[in-house]
Enzyme design. Sequence first.
Site, PDB file in Angstrom:
ATOM      1  N   ASP A 121      56.795  81.695   7.417  1.00 37.86           N
ATOM      2  CA  ASP A 121      57.061  82.520   8.607  1.00 37.86           C
ATOM      3  C   ASP A 121      58.430  82.182   9.203  1.00 37.86           C
ATOM      4  O   ASP A 121      58.551  81.926  10.406  1.00 37.86           O
ATOM      5  CB  ASP A 121      55.973  82.291   9.664  1.00 37.86           C
ATOM      6  CG  ASP A 121      54.571  82.352   9.093  1.00 37.86           C
ATOM      7  OD1 ASP A 121      54.336  83.193   8.214  1.00 37.86           O
ATOM      8  OD2 ASP A 121      53.713  81.556   9.527  1.00 37.86           O
TER       9      ASP A 121
ATOM     10  N   ASN B 299      42.017  94.114  10.262  1.00 38.73           N
ATOM     11  CA  ASN B 299      42.188  92.725  10.687  1.00 38.73           C
ATOM     12  C   ASN B 299      43.266  92.603  11.746  1.00 38.73           C
ATOM     13  O   ASN B 299      43.130  91.850  12.707  1.00 38.73           O
ATOM     14  CB  ASN B 299      42.527  91.846   9.481  1.00 38.73           C
ATOM     15  CG  ASN B 299      41.417  91.862   8.453  1.00 38.73           C
ATOM     16  OD1 ASN B 299      41.516  92.551   7.446  1.00 38.73           O
ATOM     17  ND2 ASN B 299      40.351  91.125   8.709  1.00 38.73           N
TER      18      ASN B 299
ATOM     19  N   GLU C 167      51.187  92.763  10.105  1.00 42.28           N
ATOM     20  CA  GLU C 167      51.519  91.616  10.957  1.00 42.28           C
ATOM     21  C   GLU C 167      52.995  91.268  10.770  1.00 42.28           C
ATOM     22  O   GLU C 167      53.731  91.926  10.038  1.00 42.28           O
ATOM     23  CB  GLU C 167      50.642  90.408  10.600  1.00 42.28           C
ATOM     24  CG  GLU C 167      50.867  89.863   9.192  1.00 42.28           C
ATOM     25  CD  GLU C 167      50.001  88.661   8.846  1.00 42.28           C
ATOM     26  OE1 GLU C 167      49.015  88.412   9.554  1.00 42.28           O
ATOM     27  OE2 GLU C 167      50.316  87.973   7.852  1.00 42.28           O
TER      28      GLU C 167
ATOM     29  N   HIS D 270      56.688  88.049   6.024  1.00 37.46           N
ATOM     30  CA  HIS D 270      56.901  87.495   7.364  1.00 37.46           C
ATOM     31  C   HIS D 270      58.380  87.166   7.561  1.00 37.46           C
ATOM     32  O   HIS D 270      58.787  86.020   7.697  1.00 37.46           O
ATOM     33  CB  HIS D 270      56.045  86.267   7.643  1.00 37.46           C
ATOM     34  CG  HIS D 270      55.882  86.060   9.109  1.00 37.46           C
ATOM     35  ND1 HIS D 270      54.658  86.060   9.727  1.00 37.46           N
ATOM     36  CD2 HIS D 270      56.799  85.882  10.102  1.00 37.46           C
ATOM     37  CE1 HIS D 270      54.824  85.890  11.029  1.00 37.46           C
ATOM     38  NE2 HIS D 270      56.123  85.787  11.274  1.00 37.46           N
TER      39      HIS D 270
ATOM     40  N   ARG E  68      54.882  78.019   0.652  1.00 35.30           N
ATOM     41  CA  ARG E  68      55.619  79.213   1.043  1.00 35.30           C
ATOM     42  C   ARG E  68      56.970  78.715   1.559  1.00 35.30           C
ATOM     43  O   ARG E  68      57.037  78.029   2.576  1.00 35.30           O
ATOM     44  CB  ARG E  68      54.862  79.999   2.113  1.00 35.30           C
ATOM     45  CG  ARG E  68      53.591  80.642   1.584  1.00 35.30           C
ATOM     46  CD  ARG E  68      52.884  81.458   2.648  1.00 35.30           C
ATOM     47  NE  ARG E  68      52.376  80.609   3.726  1.00 35.30           N
ATOM     48  CZ  ARG E  68      51.852  81.074   4.855  1.00 35.30           C
ATOM     49  NH1 ARG E  68      51.797  82.388   5.062  1.00 35.30           N
ATOM     50  NH2 ARG E  68      51.393  80.259   5.774  1.00 35.30           N
TER      51      ARG E  68
ATOM     52  N   HIS F 227      72.044  98.733 -14.925  1.00 33.74           N
ATOM     53  CA  HIS F 227      71.346  98.821 -16.203  1.00 33.74           C
ATOM     54  C   HIS F 227      70.173  99.776 -16.061  1.00 33.74           C
ATOM     55  O   HIS F 227      69.522  99.855 -15.015  1.00 33.74           O
ATOM     56  CB  HIS F 227      70.883  97.441 -16.685  1.00 33.74           C
ATOM     57  CG  HIS F 227      69.793  96.824 -15.850  1.00 33.74           C
ATOM     58  ND1 HIS F 227      68.472  97.146 -15.996  1.00 33.74           N
ATOM     59  CD2 HIS F 227      69.854  95.908 -14.853  1.00 33.74           C
ATOM     60  CE1 HIS F 227      67.746  96.450 -15.140  1.00 33.74           C
ATOM     61  NE2 HIS F 227      68.554  95.699 -14.421  1.00 33.74           N
TER      62      HIS F 227
END
Length: 464
Positions: free
Chosen positions: A54, A194, A231, A295, A329, A368
């Site tokens: 994030d 959600n 989100e 995010h 992440r 390409h």
Amino acid sequence: MNRRTLLTGGAALGTLAVILPAGAEGAPHADPVRTDAEIYGVPTTQPLISRRADPFISQRYDGTYYFTGSVPEYDRIVLRRSPTLAGLTDATETTIWTRPSSGKMGGFVWAPEIHRIGGKWYIYFTSSDADDIWHIRPFVLESALDDPMDPAGWTVKGEIALEWDSFALDATVFSHRGRQYLLWAQSEPEIVANSSVYIAELANPWTLKTKPTRLTTPTKSWEIQGYRVNEGPAVIIRNGRVFLTYSASATDANYCMGLLTADAHADLLDRASWVKSPDPIFVSNDDTKRWGPGHNSFTVAEDGKTDVLVYHARDYKQITGDPLYDPNRHTRVQKLYWHPDGTPLFGVPVGDGGPIVRLSVAGQFVRHAGTAVQVAPAPHDLASTQFRFTASAGGELIQSVDKPSLFVRIDGTSVTLDAAGTPVRRVPARGGVTIRTVADPAVYLRVASGVVTTGTTGTVFQLS
């Protein structure tokens, strides 16, 4: 338990100097040679910062960038600073706030962002209760000190009071035409999702002035993989329009980014002002080995004009256990391009390697198409026009960015993409470079009838 389970019943700057062949090949009136770092201006470190999800990089303030992001422990808020984007990689990291051991904000700490508003610093973040980790809500920290790296300056302003007391996260702010706005994601009662993305005007940095407007809810197939999620909103205002990116689906390899667009003079609190792009604009890529990009935030490079996309992604696809607790992440950055019509062009999440270049001739780009190498007007497919010059014996290879196992191969007059590339050298020329083979200095790349071929005189390619 996944973070949304409750709701279903979530190396250094790469620089490669232009190689100058010996002798008279430099051309007596060639333009001054610039390094690739000067040409491109965006770090190619992969990742820029490890294990920070994030990610948020501020605009440059008094010559300084500030970085923050989610740590794998979800227990604190950290800051880094550097005068350059590349410098954030090794910058000292300071913990400016740690969650309490009990009570409100004692649970998860997610997605912090730092903003300068009205002469003070504010950090927007998501947290939950120690005894109810899925009681997710947005909060605000404030510091009146000039130096946001000083932990002593930060105090909790409190929770942002929203229309509904429900799962809410990923608050961000932006100002436009004299008004301050809050964007966030929330589970609205009686909506089967959600989380959806909402906007409201702010009375002050922690208080809503208007009722919320729902801008997007997950309905498309790419928004409902694993979970029904919109989100992580982020805004960039360019070319007479307001562009709002958001992330969708579960936080594994299905995670991707969508886009909303509004006219810069429209009423941003009116849902009808926004147009939702039908397809995702940034997705996982098996060839470049980047999965779950999203995010994001936006900043501008040190040149003051190059827009930079900041996002997180993993470098492996298969995850053991809940993706929420997978720590890898990583924060990544890459140049954000623009279509001729002024809309953003994201390309693909790029893989490892040095600076990325586009080669153009009279406004047309080398690209390409399969294994063919040709020139065409700026295509919507950005990735097919991106290449890297990678070191090779006696020169360089021209590597495809979106197909990194393929290189430009020269065989007589035929120029194609192939697993075995042909070593070349770049020769400075007025307005750009010519490109010749290492094996035969008399053979240059040239453009003829929309095709890249070879000849004894080279076409001058511009680098961008």
